[in-house]
Scaffold this active site. Sequence first.
Site, PDB file in Angstrom:
ATOM      1  N   LYS A  79       0.868  -1.177   0.000  1.00 39.15           N
ATOM      2  CA  LYS A  79       0.000   0.000   0.000  1.00 39.15           C
ATOM      3  C   LYS A  79       0.906   1.230   0.000  1.00 39.15           C
ATOM      4  O   LYS A  79       1.934   1.251   0.688  1.00 39.15           O
ATOM      5  CB  LYS A  79      -0.887  -0.028   1.247  1.00 39.15           C
ATOM      6  CG  LYS A  79      -1.897   1.109   1.338  1.00 39.15           C
ATOM      7  CD  LYS A  79      -2.809   0.934   2.559  1.00 39.15           C
ATOM      8  CE  LYS A  79      -3.881   2.016   2.645  1.00 39.15           C
ATOM      9  NZ  LYS A  79      -4.758   1.830   3.814  1.00 39.15           N
ATOM     10  N   SER A 154      -9.730   1.951   2.837  1.00 42.18           N
ATOM     11  CA  SER A 154      -8.840   2.677   1.967  1.00 42.18           C
ATOM     12  C   SER A 154      -7.805   1.825   1.225  1.00 42.18           C
ATOM     13  O   SER A 154      -7.219   2.306   0.253  1.00 42.18           O
ATOM     14  CB  SER A 154      -8.083   3.726   2.795  1.00 42.18           C
ATOM     15  OG  SER A 154      -7.279   3.093   3.768  1.00 42.18           O
ATOM     16  N   SER A 178     -10.039  -0.482   7.011  1.00 45.01           N
ATOM     17  CA  SER A 178      -9.460  -0.356   5.669  1.00 45.01           C
ATOM     18  C   SER A 178      -8.727  -1.565   5.103  1.00 45.01           C
ATOM     19  O   SER A 178      -8.361  -1.542   3.933  1.00 45.01           O
ATOM     20  CB  SER A 178      -8.506   0.835   5.626  1.00 45.01           C
ATOM     21  OG  SER A 178      -9.245   2.002   5.435  1.00 45.01           O
TER      22      SER A 178
HETATM   23  N1  GLN Z   1     -13.231   4.244   6.317  1.00 44.44           N
HETATM   24  C1  GLN Z   1     -12.631   4.675   7.545  1.00 44.44           C
HETATM   25  C2  GLN Z   1     -12.220   6.127   7.444  1.00 44.44           C
HETATM   26  O1  GLN Z   1     -12.451   6.715   6.435  1.00 44.44           O
HETATM   27  C3  GLN Z   1     -11.479   3.804   7.899  1.00 44.44           C
HETATM   28  C4  GLN Z   1     -10.265   4.097   7.117  1.00 44.44           C
HETATM   29  C5  GLN Z   1      -9.109   3.247   7.496  1.00 44.44           C
HETATM   30  O2  GLN Z   1      -9.270   2.188   8.112  1.00 44.44           O
HETATM   31  N2  GLN Z   1      -7.931   3.713   7.140  1.00 44.44           N
HETATM   32  O3  GLN Z   1     -11.656   6.682   8.346  1.00 44.44           O
END
Ligand code: GLN
Length: 487
Positions: A79, A154, A178
């Site tokens: 990532k 994400s 994410s």
């Molecule tokens: N969807 C969540 C957010 O927008 C979690 C994102 C994540 O786990 N990095 O914060």
Amino acid sequence: MAELHEQTLIELAAGLERGDFTSVEVTEALLARVEVHDQTLNAFVTVTGEQALAAARAADEARAAGNAGILNGLPLVHKDIFCTRDVLTTCGSRMLENFVSPYDATIVERLAAAGAVVLGKTNMDEFAMGSSNETSYFGPVKNPWHLECSPGGSSGGSAAAVAARMAPAATGTDTGGSIRQPAALTGTVGLKPTYGRVSRYGMIAFASSLDQAGVITRSSADAALLLGVMAGFDERDSTCIDHPVPDYTAALSQSLDGLRVGVVKQHFDEGLDEQTGAAVREALSVLEANGATLLEVDLPNIDLSVPTYYVVAPAECSSNLSRFDGVRFGHRAEDPEDLFDLYCRSRGEGFGAEVKRRIMTGTYALSAGYYDAYYLKAQQVRQLIADDFRQAFEKVDVIAGPTAPTPAFRLGDKTDDPITMYLNDIYTIGANLAGLPGISTPCGFVGGLPVGLHLVGPHWGEELLLRCAHNYEQLSTWHKACPGDFQ
Ligand code: GLN
């Protein structure tokens, strides 16, 4: 023999060991797929073809010399939130569009030392803020199961790369879901370890008390293999805990006998898509029929997890992202009039809308007069949620439910409504607030789109999660399904 791109890490490792093929051949085959398919999917920000081939050659030589590490010659992708020396690290943001880190993240270093070959860096929501990959400065990633749908986020680029067989494995990060949510939406396996299990050194910070690195793979056995290499104490991360790293692969061979699986009653409420719920219940009955005992558990404060998270995470992000000021690194506005103008325009131009929304909410929640009402209150509720889990784990070994309330949604469908987007993590955020490990493994299809079974364990419960998910994978075939256009 299955084609090289169809093989899991463990299958590739066995083939390399037998001499059926070389790491250079595997790497070439996968890079060729990336070239063809990533034009459609947009899962990569950077492809590191030359470096990958050089690493593959070195791995083949090391093997010939009898020095093969545990991941020798095995390809994977990172990532784009993990710092990589000499390769761009963008975090999905214009702010870091041209940023090259002077050092490697600890997990990048550890995986490379074990012999892994890095094919590239994957697309993601900007600074990991999002659930659909649509906040990326580099454009959304497409879901290999349906090109008009989101792969989740994400870590959507990592999930799409694994689902489309462009790489057998990927790293990811999980602050509120994410790793697990994109895994569910793409039919892959996603593991988020216990907070402190894996070093965060060199992982660009979003919300430091919630962020944790993990993996996306096509089987729990592959996840176990990678976690064994990534986990363990790192003196460069003060929140990384010095706790022994067990043999995760050994845990896979234990059966489900005697395993007490808690089913959270709040996780089968009206917010859950009916068919997704049916697939998850079916998976639970498979566990039950094969030795596990199902017990209902109550997490009375779990409904407060999303609002709590959306105070804590923005608060921490507003502080973490203050380092991007146009002075030290990252985007710098041209011809600033003075220092204030430099700050304002560098940040104004460098960050996208969602990141700005979070910084503003977080700054507000931390400001004098509001701190007690919002931030302190959220931390108190966070403790209540952690206590609920602790009590539940007095009764059960793992907690099970759906990973996400629906299968993949269409790109653009939720972008105008942040709250509905935030609700996508309703089942995953609790584990981050409590620092617990979680895994998602494929458990069916709804309208041709994959859905996931979510398992949460007590602190350091990765072995239990991997054992449970691996057993389920032996009893099902969902994790083997490959999206039609990417066979
Ligand atoms: N969807 C969540 C957010 O927008 C979690 C994102 C994540 O786990 N990095 O914060």
